[in-house]
Motif scaffolding. Structure first.
Motif, PDB file in Angstrom:
ATOM      1  N   SER A  88       0.826  -1.205   0.000  1.00  0.00           N
ATOM      2  CA  SER A  88       0.000   0.000   0.000  1.00  0.00           C
ATOM      3  C   SER A  88       0.863   1.259   0.000  1.00  0.00           C
ATOM      4  CB  SER A  88      -0.923  -0.003   1.217  1.00  0.00           C
ATOM      5  OG  SER A  88      -1.649   1.208   1.306  1.00  0.00           O
ATOM      6  N   THR A  89       1.927   1.243   0.828  1.00  0.00           N
ATOM      7  CA  THR A  89       2.834   2.395   0.890  1.00  0.00           C
ATOM      8  C   THR A  89       3.562   2.581  -0.432  1.00  0.00           C
ATOM      9  OG1 THR A  89       3.184   2.131   3.270  1.00  0.00           O
ATOM     10  CG2 THR A  89       4.857   3.371   2.054  1.00  0.00           C
ATOM     11  N   ILE A  90       4.099   1.497  -0.986  1.00  0.00           N
ATOM     12  CA  ILE A  90       4.834   1.591  -2.253  1.00  0.00           C
ATOM     13  C   ILE A  90       3.914   2.045  -3.384  1.00  0.00           C
ATOM     14  CG2 ILE A  90       6.085   0.252  -3.995  1.00  0.00           C
ATOM     15  CD1 ILE A  90       7.225  -1.431  -1.730  1.00  0.00           C
ATOM     16  N   ASP A  91       2.681   1.549  -3.403  1.00  0.00           N
ATOM     17  CA  ASP A  91       1.714   1.975  -4.433  1.00  0.00           C
ATOM     18  C   ASP A  91       1.436   3.471  -4.341  1.00  0.00           C
ATOM     19  OD1 ASP A  91       1.527  -0.582  -5.402  1.00  0.00           O
ATOM     20  OD2 ASP A  91      -0.403  -1.036  -4.448  1.00  0.00           O
ATOM     21  N   ARG A  92       1.284   3.975  -3.126  1.00  0.00           N
ATOM     22  CA  ARG A  92       1.029   5.409  -2.938  1.00  0.00           C
ATOM     23  C   ARG A  92       2.223   6.237  -3.386  1.00  0.00           C
ATOM     24  NH1 ARG A  92      -0.006   6.174   3.054  1.00  0.00           N
ATOM     25  NH2 ARG A  92      -0.387   8.350   2.459  1.00  0.00           N
ATOM     26  N   VAL A  93       3.422   5.742  -3.095  1.00  0.00           N
ATOM     27  CA  VAL A  93       4.640   6.432  -3.514  1.00  0.00           C
ATOM     28  C   VAL A  93       4.720   6.492  -5.034  1.00  0.00           C
ATOM     29  CG1 VAL A  93       7.146   6.177  -3.650  1.00  0.00           C
ATOM     30  CG2 VAL A  93       6.008   6.006  -1.438  1.00  0.00           C
ATOM     31  N   ILE A  94       4.444   5.363  -5.688  1.00  0.00           N
ATOM     32  CA  ILE A  94       4.503   5.314  -7.152  1.00  0.00           C
ATOM     33  C   ILE A  94       3.449   6.225  -7.780  1.00  0.00           C
ATOM     34  CG2 ILE A  94       4.120   3.809  -9.153  1.00  0.00           C
ATOM     35  CD1 ILE A  94       5.435   1.565  -7.547  1.00  0.00           C
ATOM     36  N   ASN A  95       2.279   6.298  -7.159  1.00  0.00           N
ATOM     37  CA  ASN A  95       1.232   7.191  -7.662  1.00  0.00           C
ATOM     38  C   ASN A  95       1.696   8.644  -7.662  1.00  0.00           C
ATOM     39  OD1 ASN A  95      -0.622   5.157  -8.148  1.00  0.00           O
ATOM     40  ND2 ASN A  95      -1.615   5.344  -6.148  1.00  0.00           N
ATOM     41  N   VAL A  96       2.443   9.023  -6.636  1.00  0.00           N
ATOM     42  CA  VAL A  96       2.964  10.391  -6.562  1.00  0.00           C
ATOM     43  C   VAL A  96       4.036  10.609  -7.630  1.00  0.00           C
ATOM     44  CG1 VAL A  96       4.276  12.037  -5.154  1.00  0.00           C
ATOM     45  CG2 VAL A  96       2.460  10.672  -4.115  1.00  0.00           C
ATOM     46  N   VAL A  97       4.945   9.640  -7.762  1.00  0.00           N
ATOM     47  CA  VAL A  97       6.055   9.755  -8.714  1.00  0.00           C
ATOM     48  C   VAL A  97       5.550   9.851 -10.155  1.00  0.00           C
ATOM     49  CG1 VAL A  97       8.049   8.532  -9.678  1.00  0.00           C
ATOM     50  CG2 VAL A  97       7.724   8.620  -7.213  1.00  0.00           C
ATOM     51  N   THR A  98       4.455   9.146 -10.444  1.00  0.00           N
ATOM     52  CA  THR A  98       3.929   9.129 -11.813  1.00  0.00           C
ATOM     53  C   THR A  98       2.830  10.167 -12.056  1.00  0.00           C
ATOM     54  OG1 THR A  98       2.381   7.353 -11.181  1.00  0.00           O
ATOM     55  CG2 THR A  98       4.504   6.702 -12.124  1.00  0.00           C
ATOM     56  N   ASP A  99       2.523  10.960 -11.052  1.00  0.00           N
ATOM     57  CA  ASP A  99       1.478  11.992 -11.178  1.00  0.00           C
ATOM     58  C   ASP A  99       2.030  13.205 -11.935  1.00  0.00           C
ATOM     59  OD1 ASP A  99      -0.506  13.927 -10.846  1.00  0.00           O
ATOM     60  OD2 ASP A  99      -1.050  13.177  -8.861  1.00  0.00           O
ATOM     61  N   ASP A 100       1.392  13.543 -13.039  1.00  0.00           N
ATOM     62  CA  ASP A 100       1.874  14.638 -13.891  1.00  0.00           C
ATOM     63  C   ASP A 100       1.899  15.991 -13.179  1.00  0.00           C
ATOM     64  OD1 ASP A 100       2.357  13.007 -16.033  1.00  0.00           O
ATOM     65  OD2 ASP A 100       0.392  13.351 -16.977  1.00  0.00           O
ATOM     66  N   LYS A 101       1.042  16.152 -12.176  1.00  0.00           N
ATOM     67  CA  LYS A 101       0.986  17.463 -11.525  1.00  0.00           C
ATOM     68  C   LYS A 101       2.247  17.772 -10.719  1.00  0.00           C
ATOM     69  CE  LYS A 101      -1.503  16.315  -7.235  1.00  0.00           C
ATOM     70  NZ  LYS A 101      -2.763  16.522  -6.483  1.00  0.00           N
ATOM     71  N   TYR A 102       3.034  16.730 -10.427  1.00  0.00           N
ATOM     72  CA  TYR A 102       4.300  16.943  -9.707  1.00  0.00           C
ATOM     73  C   TYR A 102       5.506  16.943 -10.642  1.00  0.00           C
ATOM     74  CZ  TYR A 102       1.554  15.889  -5.518  1.00  0.00           C
ATOM     75  OH  TYR A 102       0.613  15.900  -4.521  1.00  0.00           O
ATOM     76  N   LYS A 103       5.248  16.769 -11.928  1.00  0.00           N
ATOM     77  CA  LYS A 103       6.331  16.624 -12.900  1.00  0.00           C
ATOM     78  C   LYS A 103       7.282  17.813 -12.880  1.00  0.00           C
ATOM     79  CE  LYS A 103       7.155  15.368 -17.722  1.00  0.00           C
ATOM     80  NZ  LYS A 103       6.517  15.041 -19.033  1.00  0.00           N
ATOM     81  N   ASN A 104       6.730  19.009 -12.787  1.00  0.00           N
ATOM     82  CA  ASN A 104       7.552  20.224 -12.813  1.00  0.00           C
ATOM     83  C   ASN A 104       7.657  20.896 -11.450  1.00  0.00           C
ATOM     84  OD1 ASN A 104       8.016  20.082 -15.681  1.00  0.00           O
ATOM     85  ND2 ASN A 104       5.913  20.800 -15.979  1.00  0.00           N
ATOM     86  N   ASP A 105       7.325  20.155 -10.418  1.00  0.00           N
ATOM     87  CA  ASP A 105       7.393  20.703  -9.062  1.00  0.00           C
ATOM     88  C   ASP A 105       8.039  19.667  -8.137  1.00  0.00           C
ATOM     89  OD1 ASP A 105       7.130  22.084  -6.715  1.00  0.00           O
ATOM     90  OD2 ASP A 105       4.979  22.492  -6.941  1.00  0.00           O
ATOM     91  N   PRO A 106       9.360  19.468  -8.272  1.00  0.00           N
ATOM     92  CA  PRO A 106      10.041  18.436  -7.465  1.00  0.00           C
ATOM     93  C   PRO A 106       9.948  18.663  -5.964  1.00  0.00           C
ATOM     94  CG  PRO A 106      11.630  19.871  -8.581  1.00  0.00           C
ATOM     95  CD  PRO A 106      10.293  20.167  -9.160  1.00  0.00           C
ATOM     96  N   GLN A 107       9.875  19.912  -5.529  1.00  0.00           N
ATOM     97  CA  GLN A 107       9.784  20.187  -4.095  1.00  0.00           C
ATOM     98  C   GLN A 107       8.450  19.707  -3.526  1.00  0.00           C
ATOM     99  OE1 GLN A 107      10.635  24.381  -3.578  1.00  0.00           O
ATOM    100  NE2 GLN A 107      12.821  23.968  -3.293  1.00  0.00           N
ATOM    101  N   ALA A 108       7.370  19.969  -4.262  1.00  0.00           N
ATOM    102  CA  ALA A 108       6.054  19.512  -3.821  1.00  0.00           C
ATOM    103  C   ALA A 108       5.987  17.988  -3.849  1.00  0.00           C
ATOM    104  CB  ALA A 108       4.967  20.105  -4.713  1.00  0.00           C
ATOM    105  N   ARG A 109       6.609  17.400  -4.867  1.00  0.00           N
ATOM    106  CA  ARG A 109       6.620  15.937  -4.964  1.00  0.00           C
ATOM    107  C   ARG A 109       7.391  15.326  -3.796  1.00  0.00           C
ATOM    108  NH1 ARG A 109       9.235  14.275 -10.207  1.00  0.00           N
ATOM    109  NH2 ARG A 109      11.122  14.875  -9.091  1.00  0.00           N
TER     110      ARG A 109
END
Length: 211
Positions: free
Chosen positions: A37-58
């Motif tokens: 569950s934790t790893i899935d949530r982490v991957i969801n964040v890493v692959t979320d386009d809204k964080y693509k150009n905002d590494p600090q927020a990611r």
């Protein structure tokens, strides 16, 4: 009468075996499912386009997911080994805070390189309050084995070590830390840790580099 008794005993033994199997499976799925569950949530964040150009927020989002699943105190004690006993309560707290930041940034940096690889959960071993979940990361041309060591804290299971392709993260840090403390001192180790954390956050260091 004798056959009836044997039948009842066999039935009772079978019931007990099934019960123990179900209990074991429940515990097993609780450990692996919690990690997955934790790893899935982490991957969801890493692959979320809204964080693509905002590494600090990611990175901030990842921190909120990763930190509750890591037992930084256990990791710190194991990485310092016997040196832990020589530290004052304040030194221990300062070390755990800094070491936690190092681990957090190192893990986040690794997971941010994720490129849709398949993660398989291949095995689980539980011994008392300790557990190991074996995973495999399937890439195009190879497979990387990553084992997670966990410890039970209350109703949760937290990670206290990673073994990547047979190499323990904590054992690796223990070797480095012991050399630095033995050659120089604990304050020198803290200075090196502080610099490494800043370099990782600035993107000017690799998590594989030694201190």
């Amino acid at each position: 009468m004798k056959n009836s008794l044997v039948c009842k005993l066999s039935h009772g033994a079978l019931t007990l075996l099934l019960t123990l199997t179900l209990v074991s499976s429940a515990w097993a799925s609780a450990v692996t499912d919690g990690l997955k569950s934790t790893i899935d949530r982490v991957i969801n964040v890493v692959t979320d386009d809204k964080y693509k150009n905002d590494p600090q927020a990611r990175r901030a989002k990842l921190r909120g997911i990763i930190n509750p699943k890591f037992d930084y105190i256990e990791m710190g004690k194991r990485s310092l080994a016997r040196n832990w006993r020589d530290l004052s309560p304040q030194d221990r707290k300062d070390f755990i805070d800094l070491f936690g930041q190092l681990l957090e940034n190192s893990y986040a940096k690794k997971i941010e390189s994720y490129q849709n690889e398949e993660i398989l959960y291949v095995d689980e071993v539980i011994k008392g309050k300790y557990a190991m979940v074996k995973t495999e990361i399937k890439r195009k041309n190879d497979v990387i084995g990553v084992d997670y060591k966990l410890i039970q804290n209350g109703s949760d299971w937290q990670v206290y070590d990673f073994i990547v392709e047979g190499v323990s993260l904590i054992r690796n840090y223990r070797s480095q830390f012991n050399k630095i403390i033995k050659k120089d001192s604990f304050p020198v180790l803290m200075n090196k840790l502080n610099k490494k954390v800043k370099d990782l956050e600035a993107g000017t260091a690799d998590d594989k580099d030694e201190l």
